[in-house]
Motif scaffolding. Structure first.
Motif, PDB file in Angstrom:
ATOM      1  N   LYS A 171       0.840  -1.202   0.000  1.00  0.00           N
ATOM      2  CA  LYS A 171       0.000   0.000   0.000  1.00  0.00           C
ATOM      3  C   LYS A 171       0.870   1.244   0.000  1.00  0.00           C
ATOM      4  CE  LYS A 171      -4.041  -1.977   2.173  1.00  0.00           C
ATOM      5  NZ  LYS A 171      -5.042  -1.824   3.223  1.00  0.00           N
ATOM      6  N   ILE A 172       0.305   2.326  -0.517  1.00  0.00           N
ATOM      7  CA  ILE A 172       0.978   3.614  -0.580  1.00  0.00           C
ATOM      8  C   ILE A 172       0.118   4.649   0.135  1.00  0.00           C
ATOM      9  CG2 ILE A 172      -0.028   4.095  -2.847  1.00  0.00           C
ATOM     10  CD1 ILE A 172       2.469   5.669  -3.545  1.00  0.00           C
ATOM     11  N   LEU A 173       0.767   5.526   0.880  1.00  0.00           N
ATOM     12  CA  LEU A 173       0.054   6.590   1.587  1.00  0.00           C
ATOM     13  C   LEU A 173      -0.008   7.814   0.681  1.00  0.00           C
ATOM     14  CD1 LEU A 173      -1.267   7.579   4.253  1.00  0.00           C
ATOM     15  CD2 LEU A 173       0.999   8.429   4.906  1.00  0.00           C
TER      16      LEU A 173
ATOM     17  N   PHE B  94       6.581   4.092 -10.214  1.00  0.00           N
ATOM     18  CA  PHE B  94       6.637   3.345  -8.961  1.00  0.00           C
ATOM     19  C   PHE B  94       5.634   2.185  -8.964  1.00  0.00           C
ATOM     20  CE2 PHE B  94       4.854   2.599  -4.736  1.00  0.00           C
ATOM     21  CZ  PHE B  94       5.990   2.201  -4.055  1.00  0.00           C
ATOM     22  N   ILE B  95       4.405   2.458  -9.381  1.00  0.00           N
ATOM     23  CA  ILE B  95       3.354   1.434  -9.393  1.00  0.00           C
ATOM     24  C   ILE B  95       3.711   0.313 -10.369  1.00  0.00           C
ATOM     25  CG2 ILE B  95       0.927   0.978  -9.957  1.00  0.00           C
ATOM     26  CD1 ILE B  95       1.399   2.468  -7.262  1.00  0.00           C
ATOM     27  N   GLU B  96       4.175   0.679 -11.572  1.00  0.00           N
ATOM     28  CA  GLU B  96       4.546  -0.338 -12.563  1.00  0.00           C
ATOM     29  C   GLU B  96       5.632  -1.262 -12.023  1.00  0.00           C
ATOM     30  OE1 GLU B  96       5.652   1.939 -16.014  1.00  0.00           O
ATOM     31  OE2 GLU B  96       3.557   2.352 -16.539  1.00  0.00           O
ATOM     32  N   ILE B  97       6.642  -0.708 -11.411  1.00  0.00           N
ATOM     33  CA  ILE B  97       7.755  -1.498 -10.850  1.00  0.00           C
ATOM     34  C   ILE B  97       7.237  -2.424  -9.761  1.00  0.00           C
ATOM     35  CG2 ILE B  97       9.849  -1.353  -9.447  1.00  0.00           C
ATOM     36  CD1 ILE B  97      10.516   1.240 -11.038  1.00  0.00           C
ATOM     37  N   ASN B  98       6.405  -1.906  -8.872  1.00  0.00           N
ATOM     38  CA  ASN B  98       5.947  -2.696  -7.727  1.00  0.00           C
ATOM     39  C   ASN B  98       4.902  -3.732  -8.089  1.00  0.00           C
ATOM     40  OD1 ASN B  98       7.205  -1.935  -4.987  1.00  0.00           O
ATOM     41  ND2 ASN B  98       7.107  -0.060  -6.179  1.00  0.00           N
ATOM     42  N   LEU B  99       4.077  -3.469  -9.092  1.00  0.00           N
ATOM     43  CA  LEU B  99       3.125  -4.499  -9.516  1.00  0.00           C
ATOM     44  C   LEU B  99       3.856  -5.660 -10.175  1.00  0.00           C
ATOM     45  CD1 LEU B  99       0.064  -2.417 -10.794  1.00  0.00           C
ATOM     46  CD2 LEU B  99       0.246  -3.782  -8.701  1.00  0.00           C
ATOM     47  N   LYS B 100       4.959  -5.355 -10.891  1.00  0.00           N
ATOM     48  CA  LYS B 100       5.754  -6.422 -11.494  1.00  0.00           C
ATOM     49  C   LYS B 100       6.427  -7.275 -10.424  1.00  0.00           C
ATOM     50  CE  LYS B 100       6.803  -4.114 -15.831  1.00  0.00           C
ATOM     51  NZ  LYS B 100       7.848  -3.473 -16.645  1.00  0.00           N
ATOM     52  N   LYS B 101       6.813  -6.644  -9.307  1.00  0.00           N
ATOM     53  CA  LYS B 101       7.457  -7.365  -8.198  1.00  0.00           C
ATOM     54  C   LYS B 101       6.468  -8.164  -7.372  1.00  0.00           C
ATOM     55  CE  LYS B 101      11.120  -4.078  -7.008  1.00  0.00           C
ATOM     56  NZ  LYS B 101      11.564  -3.177  -5.917  1.00  0.00           N
ATOM     57  N   GLY B 102       5.199  -7.915  -7.563  1.00  0.00           N
ATOM     58  CA  GLY B 102       4.200  -8.606  -6.759  1.00  0.00           C
ATOM     59  C   GLY B 102       3.609  -7.752  -5.654  1.00  0.00           C
ATOM     60  N   GLY B 103       3.864  -6.429  -5.692  1.00  0.00           N
ATOM     61  CA  GLY B 103       3.189  -5.512  -4.790  1.00  0.00           C
ATOM     62  C   GLY B 103       3.768  -5.339  -3.409  1.00  0.00           C
TER      63      GLY B 103
ATOM     64  N   PHE C 224      -1.645  -0.829  -4.246  1.00  0.00           N
ATOM     65  CA  PHE C 224      -0.981  -0.408  -5.479  1.00  0.00           C
ATOM     66  C   PHE C 224      -1.902  -0.481  -6.700  1.00  0.00           C
ATOM     67  CE2 PHE C 224       3.414  -1.818  -3.698  1.00  0.00           C
ATOM     68  CZ  PHE C 224       3.484  -0.655  -2.943  1.00  0.00           C
ATOM     69  N   ASP C 225      -2.833  -1.424  -6.694  1.00  0.00           N
ATOM     70  CA  ASP C 225      -3.739  -1.566  -7.845  1.00  0.00           C
ATOM     71  C   ASP C 225      -5.070  -0.838  -7.643  1.00  0.00           C
ATOM     72  OD1 ASP C 225      -4.752  -3.261  -5.914  1.00  0.00           O
ATOM     73  OD2 ASP C 225      -4.932  -4.997  -7.245  1.00  0.00           O
ATOM     74  N   GLU C 226      -5.167   0.013  -6.631  1.00  0.00           N
ATOM     75  CA  GLU C 226      -6.397   0.770  -6.370  1.00  0.00           C
ATOM     76  C   GLU C 226      -6.128   2.264  -6.199  1.00  0.00           C
ATOM     77  OE1 GLU C 226      -8.262  -1.100  -3.004  1.00  0.00           O
ATOM     78  OE2 GLU C 226      -8.661  -2.942  -4.128  1.00  0.00           O
ATOM     79  N   ILE C 227      -5.152   2.771  -6.917  1.00  0.00           N
ATOM     80  CA  ILE C 227      -4.792   4.191  -6.838  1.00  0.00           C
ATOM     81  C   ILE C 227      -5.941   5.014  -7.427  1.00  0.00           C
ATOM     82  CG2 ILE C 227      -3.125   5.925  -7.640  1.00  0.00           C
ATOM     83  CD1 ILE C 227      -1.979   3.881  -5.639  1.00  0.00           C
ATOM     84  N   PRO C 228      -6.335   6.118  -6.759  1.00  0.00           N
ATOM     85  CA  PRO C 228      -7.434   6.930  -7.279  1.00  0.00           C
ATOM     86  C   PRO C 228      -7.090   7.556  -8.642  1.00  0.00           C
ATOM     87  CG  PRO C 228      -6.364   8.040  -5.432  1.00  0.00           C
ATOM     88  CD  PRO C 228      -5.765   6.673  -5.527  1.00  0.00           C
ATOM     89  N   GLN C 229      -8.118   7.865  -9.410  1.00  0.00           N
ATOM     90  CA  GLN C 229      -7.939   8.439 -10.740  1.00  0.00           C
ATOM     91  C   GLN C 229      -7.567   9.915 -10.692  1.00  0.00           C
ATOM     92  OE1 GLN C 229      -8.082   6.700 -13.752  1.00  0.00           O
ATOM     93  NE2 GLN C 229      -8.012   4.995 -12.317  1.00  0.00           N
TER      94      GLN C 229
END
Length: 163
Positions: free
Chosen positions: A39-41, A153-162, A135-140
């Motif tokens: 998760k990201i703050l 950042f999101i692309e890198i972390n989703l590839k790593k598994g979050g 990471f996969d629920e970032i607001p629009q």
């Protein structure tokens, strides 16, 4: 009492007044993407009602990493125990016109932090809300200048598994 001219940027506190000539200027920023357990703050900004990570202007003579830590503490109440340089972002994608009319080209030094301490406390002068997002629920409705770094950042972390 000293009258501050319209369009003046104070060299001590960096508070800008609306400018008459609306000439663009360069803004040097220091930011922190704070994350933990997938998760990201993010904070929802008062000025444009958009979500973004934490950061602000680097003051004259200030070390960039210290500026990032200061901004994080001011905006969230959290202390960064360790920062990792993520990247320096600039160019047309970081061009922004703020609601007060100030036009800036931002050079943003972005750090990552997953080692932090303190109690979460929102800076009410600048923020509407603080919220953790998966990471996969970032607001629009993201603040435009943060999109390039956050997207990377999101692309890198989703590839790593979050994590």
């Amino acid at each position: 009492m000293l009258k501050i001219p319209e369009g003046y940027v104070c060299p001590f506190c960096f508070k800008a007044t609306p400018r008459l000539n609306k000439q663009a200027f360069q803004l040097f920023g220091a930011s922190v993407i704070i994350y933990k357990d997938g998760k990201i703050l993010l904070q929802q900004r008062k000025d444009n009602k958009c979500w973004g990570y934490h950061g602000g202007r680097v003051e004259l003579g200030e070390v960039v990493e210290e500026a990032a830590k200061r901004e994080l503490l001011e905006e969230t109440g959290l202390t960064a125990n360790k920062l990792e340089l993520f990247g320096v972002f600039s160019g047309q994608e970081l061009h922004n016109i703020y609601p007060d009319g100030n036009e800036v080209y931002i050079i943003d030094t972005v750090f990552l932090c997953d080692d932090f301490s303190g109690e979460l406390h929102m800076q009410e002068e600048e923020c509407i809300d603080l919220k953790w997002f998966a990471f996969d629920e970032i607001p629009q409705n993201l603040s435009p200048p943060i999109i390039p770094a956050l997207r990377r950042f999101i692309e890198i972390n989703l590839k790593k598994g979050g994590n």
